[in-house]
Motif scaffolding. Structure first.
Motif, short mmCIF file in Angstrom:
data_model
loop_
_atom_site.label_atom_id
_atom_site.label_comp_id
_atom_site.label_asym_id
_atom_site.label_seq_id
_atom_site.Cartn_x
_atom_site.Cartn_y
_atom_site.Cartn_z
N TYR A 54 0.82 -1.22 0.00
CA TYR A 54 0.00 0.00 0.00
C TYR A 54 0.85 1.26 0.00
N ASP A 55 1.91 1.30 0.78
CA ASP A 55 2.76 2.49 0.82
C ASP A 55 3.46 2.75 -0.51
N ALA A 56 3.87 1.67 -1.18
CA ALA A 56 4.60 1.80 -2.44
C ALA A 56 3.75 2.38 -3.56
N ILE A 57 2.44 2.23 -3.43
CA ILE A 57 1.53 2.76 -4.44
C ILE A 57 1.73 4.27 -4.62
N TYR A 58 1.92 4.95 -3.50
CA TYR A 58 2.03 6.40 -3.54
C TYR A 58 3.38 6.84 -4.09
N ASP A 59 4.40 6.01 -3.93
CA ASP A 59 5.69 6.30 -4.56
C ASP A 59 5.56 6.31 -6.07
N LYS A 60 4.71 5.43 -6.59
CA LYS A 60 4.55 5.33 -8.04
C LYS A 60 3.60 6.39 -8.60
N LEU A 61 2.45 6.58 -7.94
CA LEU A 61 1.44 7.48 -8.48
C LEU A 61 1.70 8.95 -8.16
N PHE A 62 2.34 9.21 -7.02
CA PHE A 62 2.57 10.59 -6.58
C PHE A 62 4.03 10.77 -6.14
N PRO A 63 4.98 10.55 -7.04
CA PRO A 63 6.39 10.54 -6.65
C PRO A 63 6.91 11.88 -6.14
N SER A 64 6.27 12.97 -6.52
CA SER A 64 6.77 14.29 -6.10
C SER A 64 6.28 14.70 -4.72
N LEU A 65 5.30 13.99 -4.19
CA LEU A 65 4.75 14.36 -2.88
C LEU A 65 5.62 13.80 -1.76
N LYS A 66 5.94 14.64 -0.80
CA LYS A 66 6.77 14.23 0.33
C LYS A 66 6.15 14.72 1.63
N GLY A 67 6.61 14.18 2.71
CA GLY A 67 6.29 14.70 4.04
C GLY A 67 4.82 14.76 4.35
N LYS A 68 4.40 15.88 4.93
CA LYS A 68 3.03 16.02 5.43
C LYS A 68 2.00 15.99 4.31
N GLU A 69 2.35 16.53 3.13
CA GLU A 69 1.40 16.50 2.02
C GLU A 69 1.12 15.08 1.57
N ARG A 70 2.17 14.29 1.46
CA ARG A 70 2.01 12.88 1.09
C ARG A 70 1.20 12.14 2.15
N GLU A 71 1.49 12.38 3.40
CA GLU A 71 0.78 11.71 4.50
C GLU A 71 -0.69 12.09 4.49
N GLN A 72 -0.99 13.36 4.25
CA GLN A 72 -2.38 13.81 4.22
C GLN A 72 -3.15 13.14 3.10
N LEU A 73 -2.55 13.11 1.90
CA LEU A 73 -3.21 12.48 0.76
C LEU A 73 -3.45 11.00 1.03
N GLN A 74 -2.44 10.32 1.55
CA GLN A 74 -2.56 8.89 1.79
C GLN A 74 -3.68 8.58 2.78
#
Length: 209
Positions: A54-74
């Motif tokens: 599940y975590d790796a999905i966001y690396d592929k679909l949203f590679p530019s998102l980091k930190g709090k923004e990535r966590e919020q989206l997830q």
């Protein structure tokens, strides 16, 4: 094979159901709520990440998102995904329930998936399939790879010999690490570059077992 098998363990996405349209709709709703994400999510996008942790999905679909923004989206995607799955469910593959009923008479049935916690429960509850399954495990509950979760389900159900059924190369590799036979759901999302037993439709399991 059937003479020694005590348990049949299934992957979920691409093996028991196709929930890509529902998931895509949920993730798109999440993206639309956040002004720092600008992309459309399609069922094909979701199909392309089937079987990934599940975590790796966001690396592929949203590679530019980091930190709090990535966590919020997830977190938002996860929340809306479960809500919509409980509401809409997914598309069960043909003859799923009659085949499960047949297999349940002879084998312990379980599910092991790389999904988030609550996802398998949504599948079971929305489609009233709880009675057919003895156990289930997922990446989200233990943060462990699929092979480890297959082994855990085998261990806690006191099973000597199981088989794993999935639709991707990742499923095949997990079965090899867990040292269980593999059957390819060839109607699913992926491919396996190896000589393996395969089913062209879910009801083919009646022939094998």
């Amino acid at each position: 094979m059937k003479d020694s098998i005590e348990s049949i363990i299934f992957d979920l996405d691409g093996t028991l159901w196709d929930s890509t349209a529902t998931i895509a709709a949920a993730w798109q709703e999440a993206v639309d709520q956040l002004d720092y994400v600008d992309r459309d999510i399609t069922a094909e996008d979701v199909r392309g990440i089937a079987g990934m942790q599940y975590d790796a999905i966001y690396d592929k679909l949203f590679p530019s998102l980091k930190g709090k923004e990535r966590e919020q989206l997830q977190k938002l995607c996860a929340k809306l995904e479960l809500e919509l799955l409980h509401e809409r469910g997914g598309k069960l593959y043909p003859e799923l329930e009659p085949t499960l009923k047949y297999l349940k008479e002879k084998y312990k049935l379980a599910i092991v998936s790389n999904c988030q916690s609550g996802y398998i429960e949504a599948f079971l509850k929305r489609h009233d399939l709880q009675p057919y399954f003895t156990d289930h495990e997922c990446y989200g509950s233990r943060n462990l790879p699929k092979a480890d979760n297959i082994c855990e389900v085998i261990k806690r159900n006191n099973v000597q010999q199981a088989v794993y059924i999935g639709d991707t190369s990742g499923d095949f590799e997990a079965s090899q690490k867990a040292q269980v036979p593999f059957i390819l759901a060839a109607y699913g999302f992926g491919e396996v570059d190896a000589e393996v037993e395969r089913i062209e439709k879910f009801s083919d399991l009646k022939r094998l077992f």
